[in-house]
Design a protein around this motif. Structure first.
Motif, short mmCIF file in Angstrom:
data_model
loop_
_atom_site.label_atom_id
_atom_site.label_comp_id
_atom_site.label_asym_id
_atom_site.label_seq_id
_atom_site.Cartn_x
_atom_site.Cartn_y
_atom_site.Cartn_z
N ASP A 1 41.91 47.76 52.17
CA ASP A 1 41.29 48.82 52.97
C ASP A 1 42.14 50.09 52.90
OD1 ASP A 1 39.28 47.06 53.71
OD2 ASP A 1 39.97 46.85 55.78
N SER A 2 43.45 49.94 53.05
CA SER A 2 44.35 51.10 53.02
C SER A 2 44.33 51.79 51.66
CB SER A 2 45.77 50.67 53.38
OG SER A 2 46.63 51.78 53.45
N LEU A 3 44.15 51.01 50.60
CA LEU A 3 44.06 51.57 49.26
C LEU A 3 42.70 52.22 49.00
CD1 LEU A 3 45.79 48.75 47.19
CD2 LEU A 3 46.60 51.12 47.42
N GLY A 4 41.75 52.00 49.89
CA GLY A 4 40.41 52.55 49.70
C GLY A 4 39.61 51.80 48.65
N ILE A 5 39.93 50.52 48.45
CA ILE A 5 39.24 49.70 47.46
C ILE A 5 38.16 48.88 48.16
CG2 ILE A 5 39.49 47.79 45.82
CD1 ILE A 5 42.33 48.84 45.23
N GLU A 6 36.93 49.06 47.73
CA GLU A 6 35.81 48.30 48.31
C GLU A 6 35.94 46.82 47.93
OE1 GLU A 6 33.37 49.33 50.39
OE2 GLU A 6 34.44 51.24 50.44
N HIS A 7 35.65 45.96 48.90
CA HIS A 7 35.76 44.51 48.69
C HIS A 7 35.01 43.79 49.80
CE1 HIS A 7 38.56 43.89 52.05
NE2 HIS A 7 38.94 45.13 51.77
N ASN A 8 34.90 42.48 49.64
CA ASN A 8 34.27 41.67 50.68
C ASN A 8 35.16 40.51 51.10
OD1 ASN A 8 34.08 40.11 48.43
ND2 ASN A 8 31.87 39.85 48.48
N PHE A 9 36.47 40.71 51.06
CA PHE A 9 37.42 39.69 51.47
C PHE A 9 37.70 39.80 52.96
CE2 PHE A 9 38.68 40.93 47.08
CZ PHE A 9 38.27 39.77 46.44
N GLY A 10 37.84 38.67 53.61
CA GLY A 10 38.23 38.65 55.01
C GLY A 10 37.07 38.82 55.96
N LYS A 11 37.34 38.46 57.18
CA LYS A 11 36.34 38.55 58.24
C LYS A 11 36.70 39.72 59.15
CE LYS A 11 34.23 35.74 61.86
NZ LYS A 11 34.31 34.48 62.59
N ARG A 12 35.75 40.64 59.31
CA ARG A 12 35.98 41.85 60.09
C ARG A 12 35.49 41.69 61.53
NH1 ARG A 12 37.61 45.75 56.83
NH2 ARG A 12 37.22 45.53 54.61
N TRP A 13 36.07 42.47 62.41
CA TRP A 13 35.62 42.53 63.80
C TRP A 13 34.28 43.21 63.82
CZ3 TRP A 13 36.29 40.46 68.31
CH2 TRP A 13 35.83 41.12 69.45
N LYS B 1 43.20 38.84 44.36
CA LYS B 1 42.04 39.62 44.78
C LYS B 1 41.84 40.86 43.91
CE LYS B 1 41.78 37.65 49.37
NZ LYS B 1 42.20 36.36 48.87
N LEU B 2 42.92 41.54 43.59
CA LEU B 2 42.82 42.71 42.71
C LEU B 2 42.30 42.31 41.33
CD1 LEU B 2 46.08 44.61 43.71
CD2 LEU B 2 43.72 45.41 44.08
N LYS B 3 42.70 41.14 40.85
CA LYS B 3 42.26 40.66 39.53
C LYS B 3 40.74 40.48 39.50
CE LYS B 3 43.53 38.70 35.53
NZ LYS B 3 44.20 39.46 34.50
N SER B 4 40.16 40.15 40.64
CA SER B 4 38.71 39.91 40.69
C SER B 4 37.89 41.20 40.82
CB SER B 4 38.38 38.96 41.85
OG SER B 4 38.51 39.63 43.09
N ILE B 5 38.56 42.33 40.95
CA ILE B 5 37.86 43.61 41.08
C ILE B 5 37.90 44.30 39.72
CG2 ILE B 5 37.81 45.83 42.29
CD1 ILE B 5 39.27 44.38 44.64
N PRO B 6 36.75 44.42 39.06
CA PRO B 6 36.72 44.87 37.66
C PRO B 6 37.33 46.23 37.36
CG PRO B 6 34.55 44.11 38.37
CD PRO B 6 35.43 44.15 39.58
N ASP B 7 37.25 47.19 38.27
CA ASP B 7 37.71 48.54 37.95
C ASP B 7 39.14 48.81 38.43
OD1 ASP B 7 36.99 48.57 40.62
OD2 ASP B 7 36.28 50.64 40.57
N VAL B 8 39.94 47.76 38.63
CA VAL B 8 41.33 47.91 39.04
C VAL B 8 42.25 47.33 37.97
CG1 VAL B 8 43.08 47.20 40.72
CG2 VAL B 8 40.81 47.86 41.51
#
Length: 187
Positions: A172-184, A23-30
């Motif tokens: 989420d804890s790292l403060g990295i924006e993403h769209n992985f997972g299903k949220r409540w 997942k981190l690999k797919s985030i360009p600015d990480v």
């Protein structure tokens, strides 16, 4: 570019680290800086269908776990945080007393002393009083403890869904924006 250190120790659950790295690999600015212990390498072979070379390919920078002269062993090398996933109880114990005999514990010690974000994904059950005391001590220092405990409000359909949810919580804890997972989203 955000620099995230990922330490993978010999506890069971190397798939959590692999999923996070994917997942981190797919985030360009990480940019990921990865250290894998010798027992983690064994667990990758035992627990997954991944080849070590494929896991290493997910990292931007890879360090030998014995190299205490690596960039991430110094506070002058700026990072945006570190995740130890899975975190063995040996590693948790070492961190709780400041014992840094390998690059994973040294890099984590640096993150602590520099007051950067440190996340542990402890993988052990049952937890003894010693484990709980060590984790509590680290939590009091600001370490985020995110054990891989599955959620079921999201109605996971597969093991991959459960693993993705864990990665979601770490990101989420790292403060990295993403769209992985299903949220409540409420009732």
């Amino acid at each position: 570019m955000r620099k995230i250190v990922v330490g993978i120790t010999g506890a069971s659950g190397s798939i959590y680290a692999i999923d996070l790295l994917e997942k981190l690999k797919s985030i360009p600015d990480v940019e990921t800086h990865v250290v894998i212990s010798s027992w983690a390498k064994e667990n990758i072979k035992l627990e997954t269908d991944y080849e070590l070379k494929d896991v290493l390919a997910l990292a931007d920078v890879v360090y030998n776990s014995k190299n205490l002269g690596a960039a991430i062993a110094s506070g002058s090398f700026k990072t945006d945080g570190m995740v130890i996933v899975p975190a063995s109880m040996k590693t948790v114990a070492a961190l709780s007393i400041g014992y840094t005999d390998n690059l994973i514990t040294r890099a984590a010690d640096v993150v602590l002393k520099e007051q950067r974000k440190l996340i542990l994904v402890p993988r052990e059950t049952p937890l003894s009083a010693i484990h709980l005391e060590n984790l509590t001590k680290l939590a009091r220092l600001g370490v985020h403890i995110i054990p891989p405990i599955p959620a079921f409000y999201n109605k996971p359909q597969s093991l991959a869904d459960i693993i993705t949810h864990q990665s979601m919580k770490i990101l989420d804890s790292l403060g990295i924006e993403h769209n992985f997972g299903k949220r409540w989203e409420g009732e």
